[in-house]
Enzyme design. Structure first.
Site, PDB file in Angstrom:
ATOM      1  N   ASP A  44      36.642  41.869  28.039  1.00 28.62           N
ATOM      2  CA  ASP A  44      36.259  40.752  28.912  1.00 28.62           C
ATOM      3  C   ASP A  44      35.079  39.965  28.354  1.00 28.62           C
ATOM      4  O   ASP A  44      34.820  38.838  28.792  1.00 28.62           O
ATOM      5  CB  ASP A  44      35.883  41.263  30.306  1.00 28.62           C
ATOM      6  CG  ASP A  44      37.033  41.954  31.002  1.00 28.62           C
ATOM      7  OD1 ASP A  44      38.166  41.465  30.857  1.00 28.62           O
ATOM      8  OD2 ASP A  44      36.812  42.981  31.663  1.00 28.62           O
ATOM      9  N   ASP A  83      38.997  40.064  36.268  1.00 27.30           N
ATOM     10  CA  ASP A  83      39.768  41.031  35.500  1.00 27.30           C
ATOM     11  C   ASP A  83      40.399  42.023  36.474  1.00 27.30           C
ATOM     12  O   ASP A  83      39.921  42.215  37.591  1.00 27.30           O
ATOM     13  CB  ASP A  83      38.824  41.749  34.522  1.00 27.30           C
ATOM     14  CG  ASP A  83      39.478  42.939  33.857  1.00 27.30           C
ATOM     15  OD1 ASP A  83      40.532  42.761  33.228  1.00 27.30           O
ATOM     16  OD2 ASP A  83      38.945  44.053  33.993  1.00 27.30           O
TER      17      ASP A  83
END
Length: 657
Positions: A553, A350
């Site tokens: 996430d 990420d």
């Protein structure tokens, strides 16, 4: 051999349970571990060894037979009572324990007059068990270095003054006074004072970190020369230390797939081995073989065919690797996770809060022409709507408003959609702050503002008031220190370029990728899109490690082969979903833990080869030739000790580096 994993699991689950009284100020605090000599297995093995030595001395000096027999039998009792009792208990559960087989072999040797050989078996077997206990204790001690950190008392400041309270009673909002040299009693934020804090026990960072108002601190870390006032922001059960306790307990209780396979066949193997032993004893007797030599061969076979070394081939190296990673700030939740880390072929990361610091700054406030909103009013509305949010971009907007002396009003009817933005009522107006929608880019004024901000490499968010776009904010984040080296190391390890996954715009992602060295970028992703990206990678044959920190996430983490969360900035959902957590938030730990996992896998394979080779060679020797019982004992127990010690090499500092 007793189950190594169960021992460590029992240790790690029990560390946080007892509540021992301690002094409040703890400038230097010894580890709460007992000496190796305190282990009963070590004491009994030592006693058996001494008695065996005395018996051998009596036998060689020509003393009466009863004297060395008495000493050898005492050796049997001291070194054999514990495995015999353990084996009998297992037998009551209808489980055939190799401990019982070893004792039975020793008794069989004594029954045919080979008391020396039986005593030697007991000594080597007891010594092997003691070494296994010492090995287990070394892993326990390594884990306890992580677990036994936080003090049990803290100084709480309230209306009546200072009070010494149990840290387990601390609640969110309590203010603690931390004097020089004291350990911090809870996770929190500094509200007054300045000092340096040694966070090595949590983050692995060797140098003290300067702390002033607004900085976060961890329970169990050591204050330096200043006095701090800290407001607790996590309950005692949810501190970093408490999470370590839970994660290590889970890791110790879990078993790797290869370990489960070995345990599955162990019982069948043991039954087959006993059947073969009976056959090796009975069949030659039917053909007129000598009783003593036949029984001795059968006893030797039972010893050398026992799967002790195979049982200890897998868990010691995996648990040692887990403990070593934990010392360096990576909490691996299970042995299964360590196995998965060893097989990673692609890493996806990420962007915000993972590759970047996660602390973006507000750099642009641009009200749209014709909106009738000033820059100050736009910033005030956006900050009020973002104030209840925990997202890094929201914090940056609020911090920017306060830095500009803009008052932040209270919001009502707050709601948040991960990956999209927030919505709240500020007074009579409904304010929305979030990522640009496709329709925004179709509006000339909004599209031009977005284009200009994104062209500069900033992240753009649109502020809407009562459904109409009122302005655009630009935020900027910076890569973490060492991010470029970590990305290059991951690419070299996996032989595949790491992938950058972000909900940010393509220009901002490309700007970061150029700085850090990403070759593959997927931008503009919603949480569901990240899941799709991970699945696409895995459908191509990759085993993906996903690294992230935010709520958005978590779905992709659950879909990935294995996942790691950033411990400092990670949301609770992300920390719970992830298979491992890095408390440092340092990207350099990612290639290090993958390398450690691969070393652990190589050690497991080597151990299995060593154990299998010893069994095959010794069994073949006994069946087709004449394998002396002492040599068989030495070979069998030597292989058991060898694989255990080989696994413990992964506790060394060099294994991490």
């Amino acid at each position: 051999m007793r189950d190594y994993a169960d021992k460590v699991a029992g240790m790690s689950c029990g560390v946080a349970t007892p509540h021992r009284p301690r002094t409040h100020t703890q400038k230097s605090r010894p580890a709460a571990v007992s000496s190796t000599w305190a282990l009963p297995q070590v004491r009994w093995a030592a006693a058996a060894t001494v008695l065996f030595g005395l018996g051998l001395l009596a036998q060689l000096s020509g003393a009466p037979a009863w004297s060395h027999w008495a000493l050898y039998l005492a050796c049997y009792l001291s070194g054999g009572w514990e495995p015999a009792l353990s084996g009998l208990r297992a037998l009551r559960r209808r489980t055939l324990d190799v401990d019982l087989l070893m004792v039975a072999a020793a008794v069989g040797a004594a029954a045919i007059g080979q008391i020396f050989d039986g005593a030697l078996l007991i000594v080597i077997f007891a010594t092997s068990g003691a070494l296994e206990a010492v090995a287990t204790k070394r892993t326990e001690d390594s884990v306890r270095g992580l677990l036994d950190l936080a003090p049990e008392t803290a100084t709480r400041l309230d209306a009546s003054g200072e009070q010494i309270v149990d840290t387990a009673e601390l609640e969110v909002g309590d203010v603690l006074v931390i004097r020089p040299g004291e350990r911090i009693g809870g996770d929190g934020v500094v509200v007054a004072g300045a000092s340096e804090v040694d966070e090595a026990t949590i983050t692995g960072e060797p140098l003290p970190v300067d702390k002033t108002t607004g900085h976060g601190v961890f329970a169990g870390t050591v204050n330096g020369t200043g006095t701090l006032r800290v407001r607790v922001n996590r309950p005692a059960a949810d501190t970093v230390v408490a999470r370590i306790v839970a994660m290590v307990a889970e890791a110790g209780a879990s078993k790797a797939r290869v370990q489960l396979f070995i345990e599955k066949i162990e019982q069948r193997y043991s039954i087959g081995m006993v059947s073969a032993t009976v056959a090796i004893f009975v069949i030659p007797l039917l053909f007129g073989a000598d009783l003593q030599s036949t029984l001795l061969r059968a006893m030797t076979f039972m010893i050398v065919a026992s799967p002790c070394a195979l049982v200890l081939s897998t868990m010691p190296p995996l648990l040692a690797a887990i403990a070593n990673a934990g010392r360096h700030g990576v909490l691996v939740k299970s042995a299964v996770v360590m196995e998965k880390l060893a097989t990673v072929t692609r890493v996806a990361l990420d962007k915000t809060g993972t590759v970047t610091e996660g602390t973006p700054r507000l750099v642009v406030v641009r009200p749209l022409p014709g909106s009738g909103v000033t820059a100050a009013a736009l910033l005030a509305a956006a900050a009020a709507a973002e104030d209840p949010s925990e997202h890094p971009l929201a914090r940056a907007v609020v911090a920017g408003a306060r830095a500009a002396d803009v008052a932040v009003r209270s919001a009502t009817d707050f709601s948040s959609v991960p990956g999209q933005g927030v919505r709240a009522r500020i007074g009579d107006a409904v304010v929305e702050v979030g990522r640009p929608a496709p329709a925004d880019r179709g509006q000339p004024e909004v599209g031009a503002a977005l284009e200009q901000i994104e062209q500069a490499g900033h992240t753009a968010v649109v502020v809407r008031i009562d459904g109409d776009a009122a302005g655009v904010l630009g935020l900027s984040d910076s890569p973490r220190e060492g991010a470029a080296k970590a990305v290059a190391a991951l690419a070299a390890l996996t032989a595949a370029p790491p992938v950058l996954l972000t909900g940010d715009n393509a220009r901002a992602a490309a700007n970061l990728a150029e700085q850090v060295g990403f070759e593959v970028i997927e931008s503009g992703l919603l949480p569901a899109d990240k899941v799709g990206a991970v699945r696409n990678l895995e459908s191509g044959g990759d085993r993906v490690l996903l690294v992230g920190d935010g709520v958005n996430d978590a779905p992709a983490m659950a879909a990935a082969h294995v996942s790691i969360a950033m411990g400092r900035s990670g949301s609770d959902l992300t920390l719970d979903t992830a298979d491992a957590v890095t408390t440092r938030d340092e990207l350099a730990t990612l290639p290090a833990v993958i390398t450690l996992a691969r070393r652990a896998r190589r050690v497991v394979v080597a151990n299995l080869v060593i154990a299998s080779t010893f069994i095959v060679v010794l069994v073949t020797w006994d069946l087709v030739g004449h394998l002396p019982l002492p040599l068989g004992v030495a070979g069998h127990e030597g292989s058991t000790v060898l694989v255990a010690l080989n696994g413990l090499r992964l506790l060394r500092e060099r294994a991490w580096r």
